[in-house]
Write a protein that holds these residues in place. Structure first.
Motif, short mmCIF file in Angstrom:
data_model
loop_
_atom_site.label_atom_id
_atom_site.label_comp_id
_atom_site.label_asym_id
_atom_site.label_seq_id
_atom_site.Cartn_x
_atom_site.Cartn_y
_atom_site.Cartn_z
N LEU A 1 0.83 -1.20 0.00
CA LEU A 1 0.00 0.00 0.00
C LEU A 1 0.86 1.26 0.00
CD1 LEU A 1 -2.90 -0.88 2.49
CD2 LEU A 1 -3.00 -0.73 0.00
N ALA A 2 1.96 1.22 0.76
CA ALA A 2 2.86 2.38 0.81
C ALA A 2 3.48 2.65 -0.56
CB ALA A 2 3.95 2.15 1.85
N ARG A 3 3.87 1.57 -1.26
CA ARG A 3 4.44 1.76 -2.60
C ARG A 3 3.40 2.29 -3.57
NH1 ARG A 3 7.25 -3.11 -1.29
NH2 ARG A 3 5.76 -4.36 -2.47
N LEU A 4 2.17 1.79 -3.47
CA LEU A 4 1.11 2.28 -4.34
C LEU A 4 0.81 3.75 -4.06
CD1 LEU A 4 -1.36 -0.76 -4.25
CD2 LEU A 4 0.00 0.02 -6.20
N ASP A 5 0.79 4.12 -2.79
CA ASP A 5 0.55 5.51 -2.42
C ASP A 5 1.66 6.41 -2.94
OD1 ASP A 5 -0.96 7.54 -0.91
OD2 ASP A 5 0.85 7.62 0.33
N GLN A 6 2.90 5.95 -2.82
CA GLN A 6 4.04 6.73 -3.33
C GLN A 6 3.94 6.90 -4.84
OE1 GLN A 6 6.34 8.29 -1.62
NE2 GLN A 6 7.41 9.03 -3.45
N GLY A 7 3.55 5.84 -5.52
CA GLY A 7 3.39 5.92 -6.97
C GLY A 7 2.29 6.88 -7.37
N ALA A 8 1.20 6.88 -6.63
CA ALA A 8 0.09 7.79 -6.93
C ALA A 8 0.52 9.24 -6.73
CB ALA A 8 -1.10 7.46 -6.05
N LYS A 9 1.30 9.51 -5.68
CA LYS A 9 1.78 10.87 -5.42
C LYS A 9 2.72 11.33 -6.53
CE LYS A 9 1.35 10.69 -0.38
NZ LYS A 9 2.08 10.64 0.91
N GLU A 10 3.60 10.43 -6.98
CA GLU A 10 4.52 10.80 -8.05
C GLU A 10 3.77 11.06 -9.35
OE1 GLU A 10 7.38 7.68 -8.29
OE2 GLU A 10 8.34 8.19 -6.37
N ALA A 11 2.74 10.26 -9.61
CA ALA A 11 1.93 10.48 -10.81
C ALA A 11 1.21 11.82 -10.74
CB ALA A 11 0.94 9.34 -10.97
N GLN A 12 0.72 12.16 -9.54
CA GLN A 12 0.02 13.44 -9.36
C GLN A 12 0.98 14.61 -9.60
OE1 GLN A 12 -3.16 14.03 -8.98
NE2 GLN A 12 -2.84 16.25 -8.87
#
Length: 201
Positions: free
Chosen positions: A184-195
């Motif tokens: 979940l932490a990696r997915l959240d980090q990926g979403a933030k970078e995409a944003q």
């Protein structure tokens, strides 16, 4: 018969040779009758490991897990049947134990099958990546407990010349939640970078 004769004639000058083929389990009786000098290294793996590997490789879907389990049962039932009838010519080993303890495997092959091998040239163990706890729990959810497969695997472990005698605890929910939290932490980090990427373009 002709193909088998050609195979043996082609290796006539080789003191010790062999081959590996998972499909050969259905030809064990043929090979045992073809030449009394043939020795058999029978390798098995737990249903969980087999199903997990098939799912990971994409050759199996969760819906087809019951059919895969039926195939595992048929194959390993035949393996046990042959082993009990030809113990003097067979070595039965767990795949995980074989890869983690290669020197012990070769030593047993020398002692049980009379092979001319030198175990001292091998390392004591081979590093293999552990199965994901989350994967193990997901696979366990697909495989019913207390089934024919469980009984066969228990017999394999109790009969084997080299079994997976690890004292490791079964996967725990705490470990699985730890892996899930990291995911979940990696997915959240990926979403933030995409944003951030969308905001700068």
């Amino acid at each position: 018969d002709d193909l088998a004769v050609d195979l043996f004639l082609g290796n006539l000058e080789v003191p010790a040779w062999g081959w590996a083929d998972p499909g050969a389990v259905w030809l064990l009786d043929f090979w045992s009758q073809f030449d009394a000098q043939i020795r058999f290294l029978l390798v098995y793996a737990s249903p969980d490991l087999v199903i997990g590997e098939m799912l990971r490789q994409g050759v199996l879907s969760p819906d087809s897990a019951p059919q895969a389990m039926a195939s595992w049962v048929a194959c390993h039932t035949e393996l046990l049947r042959f082993f009990h009838r030809h113990r003097d010519r067979c070595l039965l080993v767990d795949s995980t134990a074989a890869t983690s303890m290669p020197r012990r495997l070769v030593t047993k092959a020398v002692e049980s099958l009379g092979l001319d091998l030198d175990p001292s040239s091998l390392s004591q163990s081979v590093e293999t990546p552990p199965q994901s706890v989350l994967e193990a729990l997901l696979v366990a959810g697909l495989i019913p407990r207390d089934t024919e497969a469980s009984a066969i695997y228990a017999e394999l472990e109790g009969t084997a010349d080299l079994s997976n005698d690890s004292d490791a605890l079964p996967p725990s929910l705490v470990q699985a939640w730890g892996e899930y939290g990291q995911l979940l932490a990696r997915l959240d980090q990926g979403a933030k970078e995409a944003q951030r990427f969308r905001e700068t373009t």
